[in-house]
Design an enzyme around this catalytic site. Structure first.
Site, mmCIF file in Angstrom:
data_model
loop_
_atom_site.group_PDB
_atom_site.id
_atom_site.type_symbol
_atom_site.label_atom_id
_atom_site.label_comp_id
_atom_site.label_asym_id
_atom_site.label_seq_id
_atom_site.Cartn_x
_atom_site.Cartn_y
_atom_site.Cartn_z
ATOM 1 N N GLU A 442 7.362 -4.047 8.232
ATOM 2 C CA GLU A 442 6.760 -4.443 9.760
ATOM 3 C C GLU A 442 5.745 -3.615 10.088
ATOM 4 O OE1 GLU A 442 8.203 -7.492 10.514
ATOM 5 O OE2 GLU A 442 6.331 -7.042 11.670
HETATM 6 C C1 LIG Z 1 13.207 -5.145 2.165
HETATM 7 C C2 LIG Z 1 11.979 -5.539 2.373
HETATM 8 C C3 LIG Z 1 11.737 -6.411 3.437
HETATM 9 C C4 LIG Z 1 10.387 -6.900 3.821
HETATM 10 N N1 LIG Z 1 10.479 -8.223 4.324
HETATM 11 C C5 LIG Z 1 9.079 -8.621 4.375
HETATM 12 C C6 LIG Z 1 9.020 -10.101 5.136
HETATM 13 O O1 LIG Z 1 10.060 -10.743 5.696
HETATM 14 N N2 LIG Z 1 7.614 -10.719 5.067
HETATM 15 C C7 LIG Z 1 6.754 -10.019 4.644
HETATM 16 O O2 LIG Z 1 5.483 -10.468 4.739
HETATM 17 N N3 LIG Z 1 6.530 -8.890 4.086
HETATM 18 C C8 LIG Z 1 7.838 -8.051 3.992
HETATM 19 N N4 LIG Z 1 8.214 -6.665 3.550
HETATM 20 C C9 LIG Z 1 6.883 -6.169 3.054
HETATM 21 C C10 LIG Z 1 6.439 -5.026 3.943
HETATM 22 O O3 LIG Z 1 6.099 -5.230 5.249
HETATM 23 C C11 LIG Z 1 5.398 -4.101 3.022
HETATM 24 O O4 LIG Z 1 6.166 -3.546 2.068
HETATM 25 C C12 LIG Z 1 4.758 -3.231 4.001
HETATM 26 O O5 LIG Z 1 3.818 -3.816 4.561
HETATM 27 C C13 LIG Z 1 3.937 -2.112 3.154
HETATM 28 O O6 LIG Z 1 3.178 -2.643 1.939
HETATM 29 P P1 LIG Z 1 3.332 -2.249 0.516
HETATM 30 O O7 LIG Z 1 4.660 -2.238 0.163
HETATM 31 O O8 LIG Z 1 2.426 -3.112 -0.113
HETATM 32 O O9 LIG Z 1 2.809 -0.691 0.611
HETATM 33 P P2 LIG Z 1 1.326 -0.517 0.571
HETATM 34 O O10 LIG Z 1 0.416 -1.161 1.481
HETATM 35 O O11 LIG Z 1 0.886 -0.119 -0.983
HETATM 36 O O12 LIG Z 1 1.329 1.188 0.972
HETATM 37 C C14 LIG Z 1 1.816 2.227 0.177
HETATM 38 C C15 LIG Z 1 1.552 3.546 1.207
HETATM 39 O O13 LIG Z 1 0.130 3.688 1.546
HETATM 40 C C16 LIG Z 1 0.051 3.659 2.918
HETATM 41 N N5 LIG Z 1 -1.252 3.082 3.279
HETATM 42 C C17 LIG Z 1 -1.616 1.668 2.871
HETATM 43 N N6 LIG Z 1 -2.662 1.251 3.264
HETATM 44 C C18 LIG Z 1 -3.116 2.221 4.362
HETATM 45 C C19 LIG Z 1 -4.342 2.422 5.053
HETATM 46 N N7 LIG Z 1 -5.172 1.678 5.389
HETATM 47 N N8 LIG Z 1 -4.299 3.736 5.879
HETATM 48 C C20 LIG Z 1 -3.176 4.602 5.718
HETATM 49 N N9 LIG Z 1 -2.188 4.598 4.974
HETATM 50 C C21 LIG Z 1 -2.066 3.206 4.120
HETATM 51 C C22 LIG Z 1 1.330 3.233 3.459
HETATM 52 O O14 LIG Z 1 1.299 3.662 4.887
HETATM 53 C C23 LIG Z 1 2.295 3.621 2.395
HETATM 54 O O15 LIG Z 1 2.780 4.910 2.830
HETATM 55 C C24 LIG Z 1 9.393 -6.261 3.174
HETATM 56 C C25 LIG Z 1 9.294 -5.179 2.281
HETATM 57 C C26 LIG Z 1 10.677 -4.686 1.906
HETATM 58 C C27 LIG Z 1 10.751 -3.521 1.165
#
Ligand SMILES: Cc1cc2nc3c(=O)[nH]c(=O)nc-3n(C[C@H](O)[C@H](O)[C@H](O)COP(=O)(O)OP(=O)(O)OC[C@H]3O[C@@H](n4cnc5c(N)ncnc54)[C@H](O)[C@@H]3O)c2cc1C
Length: 628
Positions: A442
């Site tokens: 989220e």
């Molecule tokens: C169990 C689970 C359920 C989920 N359910 C859903 C769902 O129902 N629907 C859906 O659409 N998604 C869902 N997600 C996805 C979730 O919302 C994402 O994992 C999350 O938004 C982070 O994206 P990412 O994992 O690609 O991490 P990344 O975006 O790669 O982030 C990695 C790190 O970098 C940081 N970061 C990235 N970009 C920036 C920036 N611009 N500035 C500062 N810091 C940054 C982040 O804060 C984090 O610490 C789910 C994920 C999990 C694990």
């Protein structure tokens, strides 16, 4: 394994004694609800949480979800609770009655989710996104879409999801590549979404996915994203189910926690036949999706607080039972009786720290829900704007602070159990595993911090900051000379001043185009705001608890003198005795001690955070990693 218990008294205290629900319940929108109705809803929710949802929690964690032949099954133990949950009208509790919802204040959604998440977070996740998805259709969809989907979703006949994430588009939602091509009265959708919560399952006959996709030729980034309704099974105009819609779950994730919640990779249109229906206008999908994201952020914040409260209850029950060592004052005497670990100062500190953060976060979240309802029912425009500004500012704090601190509270729950906390025989290890996800999905907590400093702080020339500041200042003015809490009120005033100074320093840096200062300090700043707000809410509770304690004591025949000396809680034997010997007295006295504890022991952390932000150290940007 201990039974699930929640401090329902504390939830009621926040709802009915801390918040003034009068203006909400006397509004036209909620005039059907009395405080007694809300209390009844809460009692029913607790019954369901305790008797039906909680027993499925451990079996669900151990069995997990299965994926086979493109189909997902959830733990067997979830089916009966889900039936009772939907039949009881809990899914659409706070959604419009016009479409089969319960029409209750939004605040009640959060209050019952405190119980449902605490009892069984994975199962309740299956119910979290459905009303949000349907509400999005209700707010932005056509009349035909509303008629077709909303009621069936609010009543749990069909499930709902939110599909944003793709492998290259996590925090950077605008990098989504899923395509949409106009085809007749609809669109053909093609792409892959990952990590979709309850993307597939066997609880409902259909699943309605809300998918962000890019129409051919649309601009790049979030400005080119459109929102589509993509049902798992196509829906005929009369609402009956048609053909499968070329939507397949290609795999599920194996995770640290929330094992009963399927996290699905969803493939749309691998056979070129996935049909989607546009919600609202092309390229306006992100604006609509924000509504669902904001609702879900409050729900996720509540996951943090709910598991924190569940862990605190479990740790307290364990600590009262577990005997180990002798009392500290007799530690040299080998014959001294063994005492429950609640006698040990360090354990008492951990328990009270758990209580302070768990109950403080609960109060913060419910207040944010209350602001939502006040804004929605305000008759005075300025009043409405003020409550909206408060809600806007509090949303990222509720999401990030309550999940970060919630996770820490669950860790202390394990520490209180000693080695036993590390075993699956006690609920606290599952609380911790299940809680971690809330800081990630989220919008990660880092992204929440950016939202706070980048969007909410400057919003309408600092309108949100003024609303928060005004709220705390009004409290300070009212209680500056409080007979009992004068020094705590002074500490809160000092903390507010520090917060204002940090706000000024960040604004000054931003105006000089030193954006790195607020960006590097964003997460620390958010935590600092959380500390300040918890001190405010806990002290507000203490002031109210003390007034009630004094009143109850008088009513029960106790004599509390009018002179200040005797009115002081600490000096009044009668009050102290009342507080010790009655259940309500202990509850109210607990509020007083919790606020004092937090302000003396935890609020000072805020000054270190303030220094960290204003020091504006840039080392993190300057370091060259060894591997570069
Ligand atoms: C169990 C689970 C359920 C989920 N359910 C859903 C769902 O129902 N629907 C859906 O659409 N998604 C869902 N997600 C996805 C979730 O919302 C994402 O994992 C999350 O938004 C982070 O994206 P990412 O994992 O690609 O991490 P990344 O975006 O790669 O982030 C990695 C790190 O970098 C940081 N970061 C990235 N970009 C920036 C920036 N611009 N500035 C500062 N810091 C940054 C982040 O804060 C984090 O610490 C789910 C994920 C999990 C694990």
């Amino acid at each position: 394994m201990a039974e699930y218990t929640a401090d329902i008294r504390d939830i009621k205290f926040v709802l009915f004694e801390q918040l003034d629900l009068g203006p909400v319940l006397s509004s036209e929108r909620y005039s059907d609800f009395s405080p007694e109705d809300l209390e009844m809803i809460l009692d029913e929710a607790y019954k369901l949480a305790r008797e039906v949802m909680a027993p499925a929690n451990v079996p669900g964690d151990r069995e997990g979800c299965q994926h086979s032949d493109g189909k997902v099954t959830v733990p067997k133990a979830y089916h009966e609770p889900f039936k009772q949950y939907s039949a009881g009208g809990w899914i659409g509790l706070s959604n419009s009655a016009e479409y089969g919802g319960g029409g209750a204040p939004q605040l009640m959604r959060l209050a019952v989710d405190d119980l449902f998440f605490g009892a069984n977070i994975s199962l309740n996740l299956g119910m979290l996104l459905t009303p949000g998805a349907a509400h999005l259709i209700e707010a932005f969809g056509s009349q035909e879409q509303k008629d077709l989907f909303c009621e069936r979703m609010y009543t749990g006949q069909w499930g709902g999801t939110m599909c944003l994430t793709e492998p290259q588009a996590g925090s950077d939602v605008g990098a989504a590549k899923t395509k949409a091509r106009k085809d007749g009265d609809g669109y053909l959708i093609e792409g892959e979404k990952i990590f979709i919560t309850f993307g597939d399952h066997d609880l409902t006959e259909n699943i309605i996915h809300l998918v962000l996709a890019r129409v051919e030729g649309a601009p790049s980034g979030t400005k080119g994203l459109s929102l589509f309704i993509v049902p798992k099974i196509r829906v005929n105009p009369d609402g009956s189910l048609g053909e499968p819609n070329d939507v397949v779950c290609s795999s599920i994730e194996h995770k640290m926690g929330i094992h009963g919640s399927p996290t699905c990779t969803m493939t749309f249109g691998s056979n070129g036949d996935c049909r989607g229906w546009l919600v609202g206008e092309e390229n306006k999908g992100m604006r609509a999706m924000f509504q669902m994201m904001n609702e879900a952020r409050m729900g996720v914040g509540m996951q943090g607080a709910a598991l924190a409260n569940a862990s605190y209850q479990a740790a307290l029950a364990y600590a009262k039972e577990r005997t180990q060592g002798s009392h500290i004052m007799r530690f040299k005497d080998p014959n001294a009786p063994r005492v429950p670990i609640t006698e040990h100062p360090d354990v008492r500190m951990m328990l009270l720290r758990q209580k302070a953060y768990a109950e403080g976060c609960r109060s913060l979240l419910l207040f944010a829900g209350f602001c939502h309802d006040r804004a929605a029912t305000a008759t005075d425009e300025k009043d409405g704007e003020r409550y909206r500004a408060l809600e806007d500012f509090l949303t990222p704090i509720c999401k990030a602070y309550c999940t970060d601190m919630g996770f820490r509270v669950t860790e202390w729950g394990i520490q209180i159990h000693g080695g036993y906390g590390y075993l699956q025989d006690y609920p606290v290890e599952q609380h911790m595993r299940d809680s971690k996800i809330a800081s990630l999905y989220e919008g990660t907590n880092g992204i929440q911090a950016l939202d706070l400093v980048g969007r909410k702080m400057p919003q309408k020339n600092g309108q949100c900051l003024r609303a928060i500041s005004g709220m705390i200042k009004a409290f300070l003015a009212e209680h500056r000379d409080h007979p009992v809490f004068k020094s705590q009120v002074a500490e809160l005033a000092k903390a507010r001043e520090t917060w204002s100074n940090v706000n000024r320093a960040m604004a000054a840096a931003a105006s000089k185009r030193d954006l790195m200062m607020p960006l590097l300090g964003a997460t620390t700043y958010l935590a600092l705001c959380g500390d300040l707000l918890l001190a405010y809410f806990l002290l507000d509770q203490a002031v109210k608890a003390w007034a009630k304690l004094e009143r109850l004591c008088r009513e029960s025949g106790g004599t509390v003198g009018d002179d200040e000396e005797e009115a002081l809680f600490a000096d009044s034997e009668t009050l102290a005795n009342f507080a010790r010997t009655t259940e309500e007295g202990r509850f109210l006295d607990g509020k007083i001690k919790t606020a004092r504890f937090f302000i003396a022991n935890e609020l000072p952390n805020m000054y270190a955070k303030a220094a960290s932000v204003t020091n504006a150290d840039k080392s993190a940007m300057e370091i060259v990693w060894e591997t570069e």
